[in-house]
Design a protein around this motif. Sequence first.
Motif, PDB file in Angstrom:
ATOM      1  N   GLY A  36       0.790  -1.214   0.000  1.00 37.96           N
ATOM      2  CA  GLY A  36       0.000   0.000   0.000  1.00 37.96           C
ATOM      3  C   GLY A  36       0.827   1.271   0.000  1.00 37.96           C
ATOM      4  N   ARG A  37       1.855   1.326   0.822  1.00 38.66           N
ATOM      5  CA  ARG A  37       2.672   2.547   0.889  1.00 38.66           C
ATOM      6  C   ARG A  37       3.440   2.765  -0.411  1.00 38.66           C
ATOM      7  N   GLU A  38       3.959   1.682  -0.960  1.00 41.00           N
ATOM      8  CA  GLU A  38       4.666   1.792  -2.240  1.00 41.00           C
ATOM      9  C   GLU A  38       3.704   2.268  -3.331  1.00 41.00           C
ATOM     10  N   GLY A  39       2.483   1.721  -3.304  1.00 37.79           N
ATOM     11  CA  GLY A  39       1.487   2.125  -4.292  1.00 37.79           C
ATOM     12  C   GLY A  39       1.130   3.593  -4.180  1.00 37.79           C
ATOM     13  N   MET A  40       0.955   4.068  -2.937  1.00 33.10           N
ATOM     14  CA  MET A  40       0.645   5.473  -2.709  1.00 33.10           C
ATOM     15  C   MET A  40       1.767   6.366  -3.235  1.00 33.10           C
ATOM     16  N   GLN A  41       3.002   5.935  -3.047  1.00 31.31           N
ATOM     17  CA  GLN A  41       4.151   6.704  -3.526  1.00 31.31           C
ATOM     18  C   GLN A  41       4.163   6.749  -5.054  1.00 31.31           C
ATOM     19  N   GLN A  42       3.813   5.618  -5.665  1.00 33.89           N
ATOM     20  CA  GLN A  42       3.759   5.568  -7.129  1.00 33.89           C
ATOM     21  C   GLN A  42       2.718   6.550  -7.674  1.00 33.89           C
ATOM     22  N   ILE A  43       1.557   6.604  -7.015  1.00 32.72           N
ATOM     23  CA  ILE A  43       0.505   7.522  -7.458  1.00 32.72           C
ATOM     24  C   ILE A  43       0.976   8.966  -7.328  1.00 32.72           C
ATOM     25  N   THR A  44       1.654   9.247  -6.217  1.00 35.15           N
ATOM     26  CA  THR A  44       2.129  10.608  -5.959  1.00 35.15           C
ATOM     27  C   THR A  44       3.205  11.041  -6.954  1.00 35.15           C
ATOM     28  N   ASP A  45       4.124  10.115  -7.245  1.00 38.51           N
ATOM     29  CA  ASP A  45       5.277  10.458  -8.078  1.00 38.51           C
ATOM     30  C   ASP A  45       5.053  10.254  -9.574  1.00 38.51           C
ATOM     31  N   GLY A  46       4.167   9.308  -9.921  1.00 36.48           N
ATOM     32  CA  GLY A  46       4.016   8.945 -11.325  1.00 36.48           C
ATOM     33  C   GLY A  46       2.836   9.611 -11.997  1.00 36.48           C
ATOM     34  N   GLU A  47       2.653   9.278 -13.268  1.00 35.25           N
ATOM     35  CA  GLU A  47       1.519   9.765 -14.038  1.00 35.25           C
ATOM     36  C   GLU A  47       0.770   8.555 -14.603  1.00 35.25           C
ATOM     37  N   TYR A  48      -0.425   8.325 -14.091  1.00 31.89           N
ATOM     38  CA  TYR A  48      -1.213   7.160 -14.504  1.00 31.89           C
ATOM     39  C   TYR A  48      -2.601   7.599 -14.958  1.00 31.89           C
ATOM     40  N   ASP A  49      -3.219   6.757 -15.781  1.00 27.98           N
ATOM     41  CA  ASP A  49      -4.568   7.031 -16.267  1.00 27.98           C
ATOM     42  C   ASP A  49      -5.634   6.328 -15.436  1.00 27.98           C
ATOM     43  N   MET A  50      -5.236   5.306 -14.673  1.00 30.92           N
ATOM     44  CA  MET A  50      -6.180   4.576 -13.835  1.00 30.92           C
ATOM     45  C   MET A  50      -5.430   3.784 -12.777  1.00 30.92           C
ATOM     46  N   VAL A  51      -6.092   3.584 -11.619  1.00 30.17           N
ATOM     47  CA  VAL A  51      -5.540   2.750 -10.554  1.00 30.17           C
ATOM     48  C   VAL A  51      -6.492   1.581 -10.302  1.00 30.17           C
ATOM     49  N   LEU A  52      -5.945   0.366 -10.316  1.00 23.07           N
ATOM     50  CA  LEU A  52      -6.675  -0.828  -9.894  1.00 23.07           C
ATOM     51  C   LEU A  52      -6.167  -1.153  -8.503  1.00 23.07           C
ATOM     52  N   LEU A  53      -7.047  -1.092  -7.520  1.00 26.65           N
ATOM     53  CA  LEU A  53      -6.615  -1.030  -6.124  1.00 26.65           C
ATOM     54  C   LEU A  53      -7.255  -2.125  -5.274  1.00 26.65           C
ATOM     55  N   ASP A  54      -6.419  -2.976  -4.688  1.00 27.69           N
ATOM     56  CA  ASP A  54      -6.916  -3.994  -3.771  1.00 27.69           C
ATOM     57  C   ASP A  54      -7.361  -3.326  -2.469  1.00 27.69           C
ATOM     58  N   GLN A  74      -8.621  13.166  -9.367  1.00 26.16           N
ATOM     59  CA  GLN A  74      -9.857  12.467  -9.724  1.00 26.16           C
ATOM     60  C   GLN A  74      -9.571  11.317 -10.687  1.00 26.16           C
ATOM     61  N   ILE A  75      -8.353  10.782 -10.630  1.00 29.13           N
ATOM     62  CA  ILE A  75      -7.988   9.643 -11.460  1.00 29.13           C
ATOM     63  C   ILE A  75      -8.974   8.500 -11.223  1.00 29.13           C
ATOM     64  N   PRO A  76      -9.424   7.799 -12.279  1.00 22.22           N
ATOM     65  CA  PRO A  76     -10.337   6.670 -12.075  1.00 22.22           C
ATOM     66  C   PRO A  76      -9.708   5.583 -11.206  1.00 22.22           C
ATOM     67  N   ILE A  77     -10.470   5.105 -10.226  1.00 25.66           N
ATOM     68  CA  ILE A  77      -9.999   4.057  -9.321  1.00 25.66           C
ATOM     69  C   ILE A  77     -11.038   2.939  -9.283  1.00 25.66           C
ATOM     70  N   ILE A  78     -10.588   1.719  -9.574  1.00 26.28           N
ATOM     71  CA  ILE A  78     -11.451   0.538  -9.436  1.00 26.28           C
ATOM     72  C   ILE A  78     -10.877  -0.325  -8.328  1.00 26.28           C
ATOM     73  N   MET A  79     -11.711  -0.637  -7.334  1.00 26.33           N
ATOM     74  CA  MET A  79     -11.266  -1.470  -6.219  1.00 26.33           C
ATOM     75  C   MET A  79     -11.475  -2.953  -6.530  1.00 26.33           C
ATOM     76  N   LEU A  80     -10.469  -3.750  -6.200  1.00 20.32           N
ATOM     77  CA  LEU A  80     -10.525  -5.196  -6.362  1.00 20.32           C
ATOM     78  C   LEU A  80     -10.440  -5.824  -4.975  1.00 20.32           C
ATOM     79  N   THR A  81     -11.418  -6.644  -4.620  1.00 17.08           N
ATOM     80  CA  THR A  81     -11.399  -7.181  -3.270  1.00 17.08           C
ATOM     81  C   THR A  81     -12.168  -8.479  -3.145  1.00 17.08           C
ATOM     82  N   ALA A  82     -11.803  -9.251  -2.128  1.00 15.15           N
ATOM     83  CA  ALA A  82     -12.502 -10.509  -1.853  1.00 15.15           C
ATOM     84  C   ALA A  82     -13.773 -10.266  -1.061  1.00 15.15           C
ATOM     85  N   LYS A  83     -13.938  -9.060  -0.506  1.00 11.61           N
ATOM     86  CA  LYS A  83     -15.110  -8.762   0.312  1.00 11.61           C
ATOM     87  C   LYS A  83     -16.311  -8.457  -0.565  1.00 11.61           C
TER      88      LYS A  83
END
Length: 227
Positions: A36-54, A74-83
């Motif tokens: 999670g922390r690495e992912g948050m850093q990637q979002i902050t530092d990088g340029e992405y068109d969408m995040v697929l997020l567990d 407001q980057i599109p975010i789709i959550m992926l989860t077992a719940k």
Amino acid sequence: MERKKILLIEDEVKLARFVELELRYEGYDVTVCHDGREGMQQITDGEYDMVLLDLMLPGLTGIEICRRVRKFSQIPIIMLTAKDEVMDKVAGLDSGADDYLTKPFAIEELLARMRVAFKHSTGTAVKKSLLQVQDLEIDTEKRMVTVGGTVVDLTKKEYELLTYLVQNKNIVLTREQILNEVWGYSYIGETNVVDVYIRYLRAKIDEAFDRKYILTIRGVGYYVKEG
């Protein structure tokens, strides 16, 4: 056409690899994180068109990442989860996610939901920048809702739901119509998510200002009445 950049934050290594390969096959540029922390850093530092997020991640949960991201993007975010519980879905969407996909899922469904999320993020703008019903106003340029001049703090999905209702004032909308427009797909068997968000809106608007904006047609759906 430039390849869209996808950030996949998923701690299940095998699933992450499977999704990565499928997305690359479909022409996406994919970056993968398992923390999670690495992912948050990637979002902050990088340029992405969408995040697929567990949802459940080491370091930072998907919910916390989503909340932090929505403070600056407001980057599109789709959550992926077992719940699969309704309230878990509501929590994910309330934190700012655009969509919610329960594991296990077919890659075709993920791809379809990604297309919908991209369409919504770059979709047609509302023609009128100011929508109004009685003394409730929605400034679509500022994404601001006021009642009698008082600003109402709404989550992303609450705002989108209210805007859709007001755009279609005096028209009774079924739960299926609302899900298809606001969530972007048919939530078959899960229409009570709409009821949950209607309750949220009524608490913040109808009850807070002692006015009745959102009406129910039993067995059919909801609508906002003008006057």
